[in-house]
Write an enzyme that holds these catalytic residues in place. Structure first.
Site: not given
Length: 403
Positions: A264, A266
């Site tokens: 992930h 971000s």
């Protein structure tokens, strides 16, 4: 390797070790205790490190390799003079007696067997990095470096003063007067959370499961007029499974591992600056001696609902795969190149060239993990906020590599 063959090799290792340990162990305890009994007690500490024959064999194998690396000339001389390194006619058939440095204290022998592991330079870079073998294993839940931990000064041909995205309401309303010269800080660590899941019982190879975390920040250190803000910070946790797929390849290359991962990434911002994506990837690596290594990854973005997608089409900019090539020019200099490509008609991606030069020496006089790190990047995706912004960046700084 069968238990019988393992026992034979262990005996071959212990034959020369007994003589060395008998000289190295001080005369302590009961005066009536013989030297051979004390030596027997010392090497049994190594034998007791594991709970099975394979673990003990790996310990002795690692110890023997360390002796050959540490002082091969002195070991050979001692073996020739004292007869400690020569196998007697009654030794097991096919067993090779290894030279032993009789000047090495028995406590040091046990210490080497316990602590070298992923820092033992007799193993290759990739073997130590992913702990692919029993001898290069440093156990679970210890922190290690992942990507370089870096502090550098960055100069670029452009800076993204008004980040935008094709998604609705994802374009900054104002233009911020960022400077093209800034500071970059990267932190990156990992830990092995499990091992031996599919290779349990194998005498040398070890698969492993890792958790890694990387954080990269761009800091407008040279912009006092706007209070030196952090322009962007990316967070990248991932889970990685590594399997030691050892095989010989043409021209002397050696295939070392395969793996899968879930990552992930971000920037932790709210709209309109929010950027994020999730990927699943396949990876592999090979090496030529200890001079060259090549690592490759291909990934697939995990789909998101259109209303929550901060950065549609990100794979067409940052890419869908990468290849990394590293060349150890000598013991103090490494050159690297990383190429990413969209693997589509857009032809977008990026390229990164880097040079790492060792600074100083490490603890115990070994190679330092501190590097002078020079990088040149050109393309898309230098950070999440720049996923669709192309720029060229030159950076110079200090990096702490795998520790």
């Amino acid at each position: 390797m069968s238990a019988r063959h393992g026992a034979a090799l262990a005996l071959a290792l212990l034959a020369p070790a007994g003589a060395a340990l008998a000289q190295a162990v001080p005369a302590t305890g009961n005066p009536g205790t013989s030297a051979s009994t004390r030596a027997d007690s010392a090497w049994r500490q190594c034998a007791a490190l594991g709970h099975d024959n394979q673990a003990r064999l790996a310990c002795f194998d690692q110890w023997a390799g360390q002796q050959a690396w540490q002082a091969p000339a002195a070991s050979a001389a001692s073996a020739s003079a004292d007869g400690a390194g020569a196998a007697s006619p009654g030794d097991s058939a096919g067993a090779v007696a290894l030279p032993v440095d009789t000047r090495l204290p028995a406590t040091r022998i046990i210490d080497v067997a316990q602590t070298e592991g992923c820092r033992d330079t007799q193993y290759s870079d990739l073997s130590r990095f992913w702990e692919l073998e029993s001898g290069s294993d440093c156990g679970t839940f210890s922190f290690r470096g992942y990507r370089p931990i870096t502090v550098s000064v960055v100069a670029s041909d452009s800076v993204n003063r008004q980040p935008s995205s094709d998604a609705e309401d994802r374009t900054a309303a104002d233009i911020t007067p960022y400077r093209r010269t800034e500071n970059r800080i990267q932190l990156s660590v990992r830990t092995k959370i499990a091992q031996g899941m599919l290779t349990q019982g194998h005498p040398t190879r070890k698969d492993s499961l890792w958790f890694g975390y990387t954080q990269q920040s761009y800091w407008q250190l040279f912009s006092p007029d706007i209070s030196r803000p952090f322009r962007t910070t990316d967070h990248e946790p991932e889970v990685i499974y590594v399997y030691p797929t050892d095989a010989q390849l043409p021209f002397g290359w050696r295939w070392r591992y395969s793996g899968v991962g879930l990552v992930h990434q971000s920037n932790g911002q709210s709209n309109p600056l929010s950027r994020s994506w999730n990927r699943a990837y396949l990876m592999t690596g090979m090496e030529l001696d200890n001079r060259w290594n090549v690592r490759a990854r291909v990934w697939k973005r995990l789909s998101e609902d259109r209303t929550s997608d901060d950065n549609p089409g990100i794979s067409d900019y940052i890419g869908r795969g990468e290849v990394q090539v590293f060349w150890n020019v000598d013991k103090n200099n490494t050159l690297g190149a990383t190429v990413r490509h969209s693997l589509s008609g857009t032809g977008r991606g990026s390229a990164r060239l880097e040079w790492l030069q060792t600074l100083g020496t490490g603890l115990g006089g070994g190679k330092s993990n501190l590097r002078l790190h020079t990088q040149l990047f050109s393309g898309y995706g230098d950070s999440m906020i720049d996923y669709n912004h192309k720029r060229t960046v030159l950076s110079l700084g200090l990096s702490l590599v795998d520790f």
